[in-house]
Enzyme design. Structure first.
Site, short mmCIF file in Angstrom:
data_model
loop_
_atom_site.label_atom_id
_atom_site.label_comp_id
_atom_site.label_asym_id
_atom_site.label_seq_id
_atom_site.Cartn_x
_atom_site.Cartn_y
_atom_site.Cartn_z
CE LYS A 154 10.32 -0.71 8.45
NZ LYS A 154 11.43 -0.09 7.73
CB ILE A 155 6.08 -4.81 4.41
CG1 ILE A 155 5.68 -3.75 5.46
CG2 ILE A 155 4.85 -5.51 3.88
CD1 ILE A 155 4.91 -2.55 4.90
CB THR A 232 -0.13 -3.93 0.27
OG1 THR A 232 1.19 -4.49 0.38
CG2 THR A 232 -1.13 -5.05 0.08
CB SER A 233 3.93 -0.72 -1.96
OG SER A 233 5.00 -0.04 -1.38
NE ARG A 234 2.64 5.77 0.05
CZ ARG A 234 2.38 5.17 1.22
NH1 ARG A 234 1.73 4.04 1.26
NH2 ARG A 234 2.76 5.73 2.35
CG ASP A 258 -4.64 -1.63 1.16
OD1 ASP A 258 -5.86 -1.67 1.40
OD2 ASP A 258 -3.82 -1.04 1.90
CD GLU A 263 -4.15 5.55 -1.88
OE1 GLU A 263 -3.96 4.42 -2.33
OE2 GLU A 263 -3.88 5.89 -0.71
CG HIS A 295 -3.88 3.34 1.96
ND1 HIS A 295 -3.15 4.15 1.13
CD2 HIS A 295 -3.00 2.90 2.89
CE1 HIS A 295 -1.89 4.20 1.57
NE2 HIS A 295 -1.78 3.45 2.63
CD GLN A 296 -9.41 -3.17 4.55
OE1 GLN A 296 -10.38 -2.91 3.85
NE2 GLN A 296 -9.46 -4.05 5.52
CB ALA A 297 -2.49 -3.00 3.99
CG PHE A 298 -2.56 1.60 7.97
CD1 PHE A 298 -3.36 1.91 6.89
CD2 PHE A 298 -2.81 2.24 9.18
CE1 PHE A 298 -4.38 2.85 7.00
CE2 PHE A 298 -3.83 3.19 9.29
CZ PHE A 298 -4.61 3.49 8.19
P1 NAD Z 1 11.18 -0.65 4.10
O1 NAD Z 1 11.89 0.66 3.95
O2 NAD Z 1 11.47 -1.50 5.30
O3 NAD Z 1 11.45 -1.55 2.80
C1 NAD Z 1 11.41 -1.04 1.50
C2 NAD Z 1 12.39 -1.84 0.66
O4 NAD Z 1 12.29 -1.38 -0.69
C3 NAD Z 1 13.87 -1.63 1.10
O5 NAD Z 1 14.49 -2.89 1.29
C4 NAD Z 1 14.47 -0.86 -0.06
O6 NAD Z 1 15.84 -1.18 -0.29
C5 NAD Z 1 13.60 -1.34 -1.21
N1 NAD Z 1 13.70 -0.50 -2.39
C6 NAD Z 1 13.97 0.84 -2.46
N2 NAD Z 1 14.02 1.22 -3.76
C7 NAD Z 1 13.79 0.11 -4.50
C8 NAD Z 1 13.74 -0.13 -5.89
N3 NAD Z 1 13.96 0.85 -6.78
N4 NAD Z 1 13.48 -1.39 -6.31
C9 NAD Z 1 13.31 -2.40 -5.42
N5 NAD Z 1 13.34 -2.23 -4.08
C10 NAD Z 1 13.59 -0.98 -3.63
O7 NAD Z 1 9.64 -0.31 3.99
P2 NAD Z 1 8.40 -1.18 4.50
O8 NAD Z 1 8.08 -0.83 5.90
O9 NAD Z 1 8.64 -2.61 4.14
O10 NAD Z 1 7.23 -0.58 3.59
C11 NAD Z 1 7.21 -0.76 2.18
C12 NAD Z 1 6.18 0.17 1.57
O11 NAD Z 1 4.89 -0.23 2.02
C13 NAD Z 1 6.30 1.64 2.03
O12 NAD Z 1 7.19 2.36 1.21
C14 NAD Z 1 4.91 2.16 1.92
O13 NAD Z 1 4.75 2.79 0.67
C15 NAD Z 1 4.04 0.90 1.94
N6 NAD Z 1 3.12 0.85 3.09
C16 NAD Z 1 1.80 0.66 2.84
C17 NAD Z 1 0.89 0.58 3.88
C18 NAD Z 1 -0.58 0.31 3.64
O14 NAD Z 1 -1.41 0.49 4.55
N7 NAD Z 1 -1.00 -0.12 2.46
C19 NAD Z 1 1.34 0.73 5.20
C20 NAD Z 1 2.71 0.91 5.43
C21 NAD Z 1 3.59 0.97 4.36
#
Ligand code: NAD
Length: 334
Positions: A154-155, A232-234, A258, A263, A295-298
Site C-alpha cells: 500500500k505505502i 519509514t518502515s521499521r 522515521d 527506538e 515514528h511520526q509518519a503515520f
Molecule cells: P503492505 O503489507 O501493504 O506492503 C508491504 C509489502 O512488502 C508487500 O507488498 C509485501 O509483499 C512486501 N514484502 C514482504 N516481504 C518482503 C521482502 N522480504 N522483501 C521485499 N518486500 C517484501 O504494508 P504497508 O501498509 O505498505 O506498510 C509497510 C510497512 O510500513 C509496514 O510493515 C510497517 O512496518 C511500516 N509502517 C510504518 C509506519 C510509520 O508511522 N512509520 C506506519 C505504518 C506502517
C-alpha cells in the site's frame, strides 16, 4: 467489552473516546507500555489494546491469559512485537489495523526526501539566525532521478505514484509484483540491481527475519555512491552501525529515517531534559545529511480516526463471534 488500553497519549484518548461514543465499551487508559511487568494492570479485562512498542511476548501473553484476557487489539499494522504462536496456544485472538495511513506515511517519506535534498532543515535554522548564505545548501532536481522502492504494497505504491509525479523513474523490489506499480511504469528488478541504480532508496517492506538488516555493510557495498536512503518502515531493516560507516565514507549521501532499531527506548517520550545513553543514535544526530523523525509518519488526524474506527469494528467482530478480516494468525507472514 472491558478494554485495557496501553501506551496511551492524550491524542489516543481523544480519538478512541470519540469513536467509542456513545460508550459501547468500557475503556480504561493506561500510560505504561504493556509488558510482563505491567500485564497485571489488565487483570479482569477481556481485551488489551496495544501499539508498536508494547511487548506482547509469550510471558506477557501467559500473564494476560491467566487473568482472563482473550483478545489483543493492535492499533497499528505491524505485529512484529506479538508472539502469535504463543497467543494461538493460549487461545488469545489477535487483531490489527492493517491500513490506516498509507498516504500519510508515503507523504512523510516524500517530506524527508525533499527536506534532505534541499537541506530545508538546515536552511530553517540558518535563516532564523540571519545567515542567508547558500553555501552547503546545493540540491538536485528529482526530475529524471531513479527511486528504488523496496516493498510495493500500500505505502510503496503510493510513494511510486507521488514520485512519478516528480518525473522520477521507478525501480521496485518485492516478493510479489504489484500490477498497479507496473502500470505506472515501475520496473521490478532484483535487489542488487535496485541498489546499484537508484539515486534514492526507500524501504516499505515489513520487518521479518528475511528483511532484518536488509541494509547492511554488504548491501552498502552495492549501492550507488551518494545514495539517499529513506526508512519509514521499521528500524531493524537497517544495520545502523553499518549505515554510520557508510555516511562517514560518503557512500551514503543522505539518510532520512522515521524509525530506529532501538527506538522503543526513545521515541514517543519527551527526553529533552535527560542524558541519552544510546551512543549510536547520538552519533546519527551529528551528521548534517541525516534527518530523523520519531515514528511520526503515520501521525495524521485521518490516521488516528481510522485507527479508532477499525479498532472498535475489530472488537465488535470478535465480541459478536463474526469472522474478523483483520485477525492475524501465526502462519501469516507480516
Ligand atoms: P503492505 O503489507 O501493504 O506492503 C508491504 C509489502 O512488502 C508487500 O507488498 C509485501 O509483499 C512486501 N514484502 C514482504 N516481504 C518482503 C521482502 N522480504 N522483501 C521485499 N518486500 C517484501 O504494508 P504497508 O501498509 O505498505 O506498510 C509497510 C510497512 O510500513 C509496514 O510493515 C510497517 O512496518 C511500516 N509502517 C510504518 C509506519 C510509520 O508511522 N512509520 C506506519 C505504518 C506502517
Amino acid at each position: 467489552m472491558k478494554v485495557a488500553v496501553f501506551s496511551t497519549k492524550v491524542y489516543d484518548r481523544k480519538f478512541l473516546s470519540d469513536a467509542n461514543s456513545p460508550a459501547q465499551h468500557e475503556l480504561v487508559f493506561f500510560e505504561p507500555r504493556l509488558n510482563r511487568d505491567t500485564a497485571i494492570l489488565a487483570a479482569g479485562f477481556g481485551a488489551v489494546c496495544v501499539f508498536v512498542h508494547d511487548q506482547v511476548d509469550a510471558p506477557t501473553l501467559e500473564l494476560l491469559a491467566s487473568r482472563g484476557t482473550r483478545l489483543v487489539v493492535l492499533r497499528c499494522a505491524g505485529f512484529n512485537n506479538v508472539d502469535l504462536q504463543a497467543a494461538a496456544d493460549l487461545g488469545i485472538t489477535v487483531v490489527r489495523v492493517p491500513a490506516y495511513s498509507p498516504y500519510g506515511v508515503a507523504e512523510h517519506a516524500v517530506g524527508l526526501i525533499l527536506s534532505l535534498n534541499r537541506k530545508i532543515h538546515r536552511a530553517y535554522n540558518r535563516v532564523r539566525e540571519g545567515n542567508f548564505s547558500l553555501d552547503g545548501l546545493l540540491g538536485f532536481n528529482l526530475h529524471e532521478r531513479t527511486v528504488g522502492i523496496v516493498g510495493t504494497g500500500k505505502i510503496g505504491l503510493i510513494l511510486g505514484q507521488i514520485m512519478k509525479g516528480f518525473g522520477c523513474h521507478i525501480l521496485a523490489y518485492d516478493v510479489y509484483r504489484n500490477p498497479e506499480l507496473e502500470a505506472l511504469g515501475g520496473k521490478y528488478v532484483e535487489l542488487p540491481e535496485l541498489f546499484a541504480n537508484s539515486d534514492i532508496i526507500s524501504l516499505h517492506c515489513p520487518l521479518t527475519p528475511e528483511t532484518h538488516h536488509l541494509i547492511n555493510a554488504e548491501a552498502i557495498e552495492k549501492i550507488k555512491p551518494g545514495v539517499m536512503l529513506i526508512n519509514t518502515s521499521r528500524g531493524a531493516l537497517i544495520d545502523t552501525q553499518a549505515v554510520i560507516e557508510g555516511l562517514k565514507s560518503g557512500k551514503i549521501g543522505y539518510l532520512g529515517v522515521d524509525v530506529y532499531e532501538q527506538e522503543s527506548e526513545l521515541f514517543f517520550e519527551d527526553l529533552s531534559g535527560e542524558i541519552i545513553q544510546d551512543d549510536i543514535f547520538q552519533r546519527l544526530t551529528t551528521f548534517p545529511n541525516v534527518l530523523i523523525t520519531g515514528h511520526q509518519a503515520f501521525f495524521t488526524a485521518e490516521a488516528l480516526h481510522n485507527i479508532a474506527e477499525t479498532t472498535f469494528a475489530n472488537i465488535a467482530d470478535v465480541e459478536q463471534g463474526r469472522s474478523c478480516p483483520n485477525e492475524i494468525r501465526a502462519q501469516v507472514s507480516a
